[in-house]
Design a protein around this motif. Structure first.
Motif, mmCIF file in Angstrom:
data_model
loop_
_atom_site.group_PDB
_atom_site.id
_atom_site.type_symbol
_atom_site.label_atom_id
_atom_site.label_comp_id
_atom_site.label_asym_id
_atom_site.label_seq_id
_atom_site.Cartn_x
_atom_site.Cartn_y
_atom_site.Cartn_z
ATOM 1 N N LYS A 160 26.201 34.025 36.765
ATOM 2 C CA LYS A 160 26.004 35.420 37.163
ATOM 3 C C LYS A 160 26.714 35.700 38.483
ATOM 4 C CE LYS A 160 23.119 36.324 33.772
ATOM 5 N NZ LYS A 160 23.502 37.256 32.676
ATOM 6 N N PRO A 161 27.080 36.962 38.738
ATOM 7 C CA PRO A 161 27.677 37.303 40.031
ATOM 8 C C PRO A 161 26.745 36.944 41.177
ATOM 9 C CG PRO A 161 27.967 39.103 38.463
ATOM 10 C CD PRO A 161 27.028 38.131 37.823
ATOM 11 N N THR A 162 27.328 36.541 42.300
ATOM 12 C CA THR A 162 26.552 36.215 43.479
ATOM 13 C C THR A 162 26.379 37.466 44.344
ATOM 14 O OG1 THR A 162 28.543 35.620 44.743
ATOM 15 C CG2 THR A 162 27.477 33.868 43.453
ATOM 16 N N VAL A 163 25.713 37.308 45.470
ATOM 17 C CA VAL A 163 25.537 38.436 46.388
ATOM 18 C C VAL A 163 26.853 38.694 47.117
ATOM 19 C CG1 VAL A 163 23.091 37.950 46.688
ATOM 20 C CG2 VAL A 163 24.750 36.910 48.249
ATOM 21 N N TRP A 164 26.998 39.908 47.628
ATOM 22 C CA TRP A 164 28.183 40.264 48.400
ATOM 23 C C TRP A 164 28.120 39.624 49.782
ATOM 24 C CZ3 TRP A 164 32.313 42.633 46.390
ATOM 25 C CH2 TRP A 164 32.163 43.364 45.206
ATOM 26 N N LYS A 165 29.278 39.152 50.264
ATOM 27 C CA LYS A 165 29.387 38.572 51.603
ATOM 28 C C LYS A 165 30.573 39.192 52.334
ATOM 29 C CE LYS A 165 28.563 34.233 52.237
ATOM 30 N NZ LYS A 165 28.688 32.757 52.230
ATOM 31 N N GLN A 166 30.583 39.035 53.657
ATOM 32 C CA GLN A 166 31.643 39.595 54.489
ATOM 33 C C GLN A 166 32.717 38.541 54.774
ATOM 34 O OE1 GLN A 166 31.452 42.862 55.407
ATOM 35 N NE2 GLN A 166 29.440 43.078 54.439
ATOM 36 N N ALA A 167 33.969 38.972 54.815
ATOM 37 C CA ALA A 167 35.072 38.075 55.175
ATOM 38 C C ALA A 167 36.272 38.941 55.553
ATOM 39 C CB ALA A 167 35.414 37.145 54.016
ATOM 40 N N HIS A 168 37.440 38.318 55.672
ATOM 41 C CA HIS A 168 38.693 39.033 55.917
ATOM 42 C C HIS A 168 39.749 38.536 54.939
ATOM 43 C CE1 HIS A 168 36.724 40.069 59.727
ATOM 44 N NE2 HIS A 168 37.595 41.065 59.821
ATOM 45 N N ALA A 169 40.797 39.350 54.779
ATOM 46 C CA ALA A 169 41.880 38.977 53.877
ATOM 47 C C ALA A 169 43.229 39.251 54.527
ATOM 48 C CB ALA A 169 41.777 39.740 52.553
ATOM 49 N N THR A 170 44.160 38.348 54.289
ATOM 50 C CA THR A 170 45.564 38.526 54.625
ATOM 51 C C THR A 170 46.351 38.374 53.330
ATOM 52 O OG1 THR A 170 45.609 36.177 55.225
ATOM 53 C CG2 THR A 170 45.409 37.757 57.021
ATOM 54 N N PHE A 171 47.675 38.241 53.423
ATOM 55 C CA PHE A 171 48.460 37.995 52.223
ATOM 56 C C PHE A 171 49.586 37.028 52.532
ATOM 57 C CE2 PHE A 171 50.857 41.442 54.198
ATOM 58 C CZ PHE A 171 52.175 41.088 53.972
ATOM 59 N N TYR A 172 50.123 36.423 51.462
ATOM 60 C CA TYR A 172 51.288 35.551 51.623
ATOM 61 C C TYR A 172 52.291 35.813 50.520
ATOM 62 C CZ TYR A 172 49.447 32.214 48.043
ATOM 63 O OH TYR A 172 48.980 31.601 46.897
ATOM 64 N N GLU A 173 53.548 35.576 50.863
ATOM 65 C CA GLU A 173 54.639 35.776 49.923
ATOM 66 C C GLU A 173 54.688 34.600 48.951
ATOM 67 O OE1 GLU A 173 56.553 38.451 50.022
ATOM 68 O OE2 GLU A 173 56.288 39.249 52.069
ATOM 69 N N GLY A 174 55.338 34.809 47.833
ATOM 70 C CA GLY A 174 55.494 33.739 46.862
ATOM 71 C C GLY A 174 55.771 34.307 45.494
ATOM 72 N N GLY A 175 55.562 33.491 44.485
ATOM 73 C CA GLY A 175 55.790 33.905 43.110
ATOM 74 C C GLY A 175 54.903 33.118 42.173
ATOM 75 N N SER A 176 55.111 33.318 40.885
ATOM 76 C CA SER A 176 54.219 32.731 39.891
ATOM 77 C C SER A 176 54.203 31.209 39.920
ATOM 78 C CB SER A 176 54.612 33.217 38.492
ATOM 79 O OG SER A 176 55.920 32.765 38.147
ATOM 80 N N GLU A 177 55.305 30.587 40.415
ATOM 81 C CA GLU A 177 55.361 29.132 40.436
ATOM 82 C C GLU A 177 54.862 28.548 41.752
ATOM 83 O OE1 GLU A 177 59.255 27.863 39.358
ATOM 84 O OE2 GLU A 177 59.244 28.903 37.430
ATOM 85 N N THR A 178 54.518 29.376 42.721
ATOM 86 C CA THR A 178 53.985 28.869 43.986
ATOM 87 C C THR A 178 52.561 29.329 44.253
ATOM 88 O OG1 THR A 178 54.984 30.743 45.171
ATOM 89 C CG2 THR A 178 56.239 28.687 45.088
ATOM 90 N N PHE A 179 52.121 30.398 43.616
ATOM 91 C CA PHE A 179 50.767 30.892 43.842
ATOM 92 C C PHE A 179 49.705 29.921 43.328
ATOM 93 C CE2 PHE A 179 52.394 35.536 43.923
ATOM 94 C CZ PHE A 179 52.552 35.470 45.298
ATOM 95 N N GLY A 180 50.079 28.936 42.527
ATOM 96 C CA GLY A 180 49.118 27.951 42.038
ATOM 97 C C GLY A 180 49.185 26.637 42.776
ATOM 98 N N GLY A 181 49.891 26.618 43.905
ATOM 99 C CA GLY A 181 50.227 25.404 44.628
ATOM 100 C C GLY A 181 49.191 24.307 44.718
ATOM 101 N N ALA A 182 48.211 24.448 45.605
ATOM 102 C CA ALA A 182 47.299 23.361 45.906
ATOM 103 C C ALA A 182 46.302 23.063 44.792
ATOM 104 C CB ALA A 182 46.549 23.653 47.205
ATOM 105 N N CYS A 183 46.233 23.923 43.790
ATOM 106 C CA CYS A 183 45.355 23.656 42.648
ATOM 107 C C CYS A 183 46.087 22.966 41.501
ATOM 108 C CB CYS A 183 44.731 24.961 42.145
ATOM 109 S SG CYS A 183 43.485 25.643 43.270
#
Length: 273
Positions: free
Chosen positions: A44-67
């Motif tokens: 089930k969905p969890t409760v809402w939490k606070q955080a921040h977001a940035t962005f990074y450049e890349g493409g379909s072959e790099t967005f899956g990097g560390a996973c």
């Protein structure tokens, strides 16, 4: 602007998957000991939490990097993906988890009229200890931070904002088809990539068994991201897989890899609802 200390863009070796085998019609009635499994509720969905977001450049072959996802588009995740700070990444356990994110303050770069986006965790945003956590070192522990793939970020925030306040929550992953198991390596070392996981999307345990030499369920070890290793001699075995999600549910896929399976092939197992 994109942040130079954005997500870890790990190079991955791409494989061609010419054959995909589907799972038998199997149930998940029994646990690892063979006892009748008690029913567990759906994720089930969890409760809402606070955080921040940035962005990074890349493409379909790099967005899956560390996973370890080779190409997030080909693997069905699309470009709505995110890298996580290490406190959220949990050394790769959270790879595949799904989040709902919304930008919370229109006066600081959030786009008006966009309520939320759904993203999948596919990468790591590494710490930058040369900068303070509130001024450039956004992914330093213990911050919970999302470094979104640029196409996802631009759906909820202005490019010029750079960093925006957000609310987030974990949500169930909705996937088409079954869990994918891609086997690479050699006869003495097998690496199994587990992807397209529904439910919590987050895998904590993978087991394998054959029918001749490896007759008992055997645990695989997490190598990195969602790549799991085994030093068992699996070549020449008809393989079954059992997967445990972070919410405690299991799914079992019996005899999905035939005896003559080859390295680089992908096999389809039973998914979580």
């Amino acid at each position: 602007m994109a942040f130079p200390w954005g997500a870890l863009l790990t190079s991955t070796l791409l494989f061609s998957f010419p054959i995909i085998h589907a799972a038998d019609d199997s149930t998940d009635k029994y646990n690892k000991k063979g006892d009748i499994r008690k029913h567990r509720p759906l994720f089930k969905p969890t409760v809402w939490k606070q955080a921040h977001a940035t962005f990074y450049e890349g493409g379909s072959e790099t967005f899956g990097g560390a996973c370890g996802y080779g190409d997030v588009v080909k693997d069905g995740y699309g470009l709505d993906t995110t890298a996580l700070s290490s406190i959220l990444f949990k050394e790769g356990q959270t790879c595949g988890a799904c989040y709902e994110i919304k930008c919370t303050k229109s006066g600081v770069g959030c786009k008006a009229g966009k309520s939320s986006i759904l993203v999948t965790a596919t990468n790591l945003c590494p710490p930058n200890y040369d900068l303070p956590s509130d001024n450039g070192g956004w992914c330093n522990p213990p911050r919970e931070h999302f470094d979104l793939a640029k196409p996802a970020y631009l759906k909820i925030a202005e490019y010029k904002a750079g960093i925006v306040p957000i609310q987030y929550r974990r949500v169930p992953c909705k996937k088409e088809g079954g869990i994918r198991f891609t086997i690479t390596g050699n006869p003495y070392f097998n690496l199994v990539s587990v992807w397209n996981v529904g439910g919590s999307g987050e895998i904590t345990e993978v087991l394998v068994k054959g029918e001749e030499k490896v007759k008992n369920w055997t645990n695989l070890k997490r190598n990195w991201g969602q790549k799991w290793e085994s030093d068992e001699m699996l070549v020449g075995e008809t393989l079954s897989f059992r997967v445990k999600a972070s919410d405690g549910r299991y799914t079992t896929s019996l005899r999905i890899a035939p005896k003559d399976w080859k390295f680089g092939q992908t096999f389809v197992g039973k998914n979580f609802p």
